[in-house]
Design a protein around this motif. Sequence first.
Motif, mmCIF file in Angstrom:
data_model
loop_
_atom_site.group_PDB
_atom_site.id
_atom_site.type_symbol
_atom_site.label_atom_id
_atom_site.label_comp_id
_atom_site.label_asym_id
_atom_site.label_seq_id
_atom_site.Cartn_x
_atom_site.Cartn_y
_atom_site.Cartn_z
ATOM 1 N N LYS A 14 10.755 4.917 -3.045
ATOM 2 C CA LYS A 14 10.050 3.295 -3.035
ATOM 3 C C LYS A 14 9.850 2.905 -1.756
ATOM 4 O O LYS A 14 11.139 2.212 -0.995
ATOM 5 C CB LYS A 14 10.247 2.459 -4.697
ATOM 6 N N PRO A 15 8.778 2.421 -1.389
ATOM 7 C CA PRO A 15 8.771 1.608 -0.098
ATOM 8 C C PRO A 15 9.463 0.172 -0.122
ATOM 9 O O PRO A 15 9.259 -0.064 -1.168
ATOM 10 C CB PRO A 15 7.514 1.419 -0.105
ATOM 11 N N ASP A 16 10.121 -0.044 0.446
ATOM 12 C CA ASP A 16 10.584 -1.355 0.647
ATOM 13 C C ASP A 16 9.262 -2.119 0.438
ATOM 14 O O ASP A 16 8.315 -2.016 0.955
ATOM 15 C CB ASP A 16 11.531 -2.200 1.436
ATOM 16 N N ASN A 17 9.297 -3.222 0.744
ATOM 17 C CA ASN A 17 8.257 -5.061 0.924
ATOM 18 C C ASN A 17 8.078 -4.954 1.976
ATOM 19 O O ASN A 17 6.616 -4.849 2.630
ATOM 20 C CB ASN A 17 9.083 -5.951 0.181
ATOM 21 N N PHE A 18 8.470 -4.398 3.084
ATOM 22 C CA PHE A 18 8.044 -4.255 4.634
ATOM 23 C C PHE A 18 6.542 -3.436 4.580
ATOM 24 O O PHE A 18 6.197 -3.266 5.492
ATOM 25 C CB PHE A 18 9.240 -4.264 5.341
ATOM 26 N N MET A 19 6.879 -2.335 4.235
ATOM 27 C CA MET A 19 6.483 -1.026 4.977
ATOM 28 C C MET A 19 5.309 -1.107 3.182
ATOM 29 O O MET A 19 4.374 -0.862 4.004
ATOM 30 C CB MET A 19 7.421 0.832 3.938
ATOM 31 N N LYS A 20 5.617 -1.554 2.812
ATOM 32 C CA LYS A 20 4.425 -1.956 1.756
ATOM 33 C C LYS A 20 2.888 -3.360 2.324
ATOM 34 O O LYS A 20 2.034 -2.681 2.589
ATOM 35 C CB LYS A 20 4.718 -2.888 -0.212
ATOM 36 N N GLU A 21 3.890 -4.182 3.212
ATOM 37 C CA GLU A 21 2.974 -4.987 4.136
ATOM 38 C C GLU A 21 2.509 -4.178 5.125
ATOM 39 O O GLU A 21 1.212 -4.222 5.418
ATOM 40 C CB GLU A 21 3.607 -6.542 3.953
ATOM 41 N N TYR A 22 3.163 -3.488 5.447
ATOM 42 C CA TYR A 22 3.163 -2.741 6.481
ATOM 43 C C TYR A 22 1.415 -1.873 6.093
ATOM 44 O O TYR A 22 0.634 -1.806 6.855
ATOM 45 C CB TYR A 22 3.633 -1.838 7.572
ATOM 46 N N ILE A 23 1.428 -1.155 4.725
ATOM 47 C CA ILE A 23 0.924 -0.253 5.061
ATOM 48 C C ILE A 23 -0.836 -0.615 4.412
ATOM 49 O O ILE A 23 -2.184 -0.568 4.339
ATOM 50 C CB ILE A 23 1.352 -0.032 3.070
ATOM 51 N N THR A 24 0.005 -2.204 3.409
ATOM 52 C CA THR A 24 -1.101 -2.742 3.207
ATOM 53 C C THR A 24 -2.446 -3.263 4.164
ATOM 54 O O THR A 24 -3.175 -3.042 4.816
ATOM 55 C CB THR A 24 -1.114 -4.478 2.792
ATOM 56 N N GLN A 25 -1.652 -3.820 5.680
ATOM 57 C CA GLN A 25 -2.055 -4.251 6.580
ATOM 58 C C GLN A 25 -3.035 -3.111 7.237
ATOM 59 O O GLN A 25 -3.943 -3.010 7.731
ATOM 60 C CB GLN A 25 -1.622 -4.720 7.690
ATOM 61 N N LEU A 26 -2.853 -2.080 7.237
ATOM 62 C CA LEU A 26 -3.167 -1.197 8.244
ATOM 63 C C LEU A 26 -4.184 -0.344 7.312
ATOM 64 O O LEU A 26 -5.726 -0.004 7.537
ATOM 65 C CB LEU A 26 -2.149 0.794 7.572
ATOM 66 N N LEU A 27 -3.930 -0.630 5.493
ATOM 67 C CA LEU A 27 -5.037 -0.400 5.068
ATOM 68 C C LEU A 27 -7.033 -0.954 4.974
ATOM 69 O O LEU A 27 -7.619 -0.262 5.184
ATOM 70 C CB LEU A 27 -5.285 -0.031 3.579
ATOM 71 N N ILE A 28 -6.200 -2.323 5.405
ATOM 72 C CA ILE A 28 -7.176 -3.313 5.581
ATOM 73 C C ILE A 28 -8.348 -3.351 6.905
ATOM 74 O O ILE A 28 -8.492 -3.592 7.125
ATOM 75 C CB ILE A 28 -6.713 -4.834 5.150
ATOM 76 N N GLN A 29 -6.955 -3.214 7.284
ATOM 77 C CA GLN A 29 -7.507 -2.904 8.807
ATOM 78 C C GLN A 29 -8.078 -1.871 9.091
ATOM 79 O O GLN A 29 -9.552 -1.685 9.401
ATOM 80 C CB GLN A 29 -6.520 -2.185 10.061
#
Length: 157
Positions: A14-29
């Motif tokens: 399971k991705p940790d919070n850092f990875m979740k945030e990074y993936i979220t930012q990439l998808l939004i970008q």
Amino acid sequence: MPELTVSKKIFNKKPDNFMKEYITQLLIQQYTKSYKTETSTTIVAFNFYSDHALIITSDKEGEIYLYQKMKYESMLSDSLSKSLNNHKDLLPIHWRNWIEESQFDLVRKEFSQALNFNRFTANYNENDEMFYWNWKSHKDIYFRMDSNYIINEIVFY
């Protein structure tokens, strides 16, 4: 020095919070800079690259709930090649030549470049639940895409 890669083991956990945030930012970008079209319930965002498309789907409230990467080869179906062959007299001359010489790979390459360089615009038709990609330089030529993002037919208006 060898090419740097990332172990698949990293993504099996399971991705940790850092990875979740990074993936979220990439998808939004990616969503923000994409070509978007609306259906009755969703907004579908298309990002086209040299060999693949990234398709991101959100609801009308702006929540991204799905994304997928698709190779152009899988987006351009065999039924599209048959449709192009049936209507080759209405196509641009260089496409006619490629089709007559059975060089559908060149058609796929040009099609992917046209998507990559934003030479198409899309409309969603609620009646048949299909996307229609219009070739900007040929206003009467449309490519029909189903809900699985497979382009399966050419249509003339």
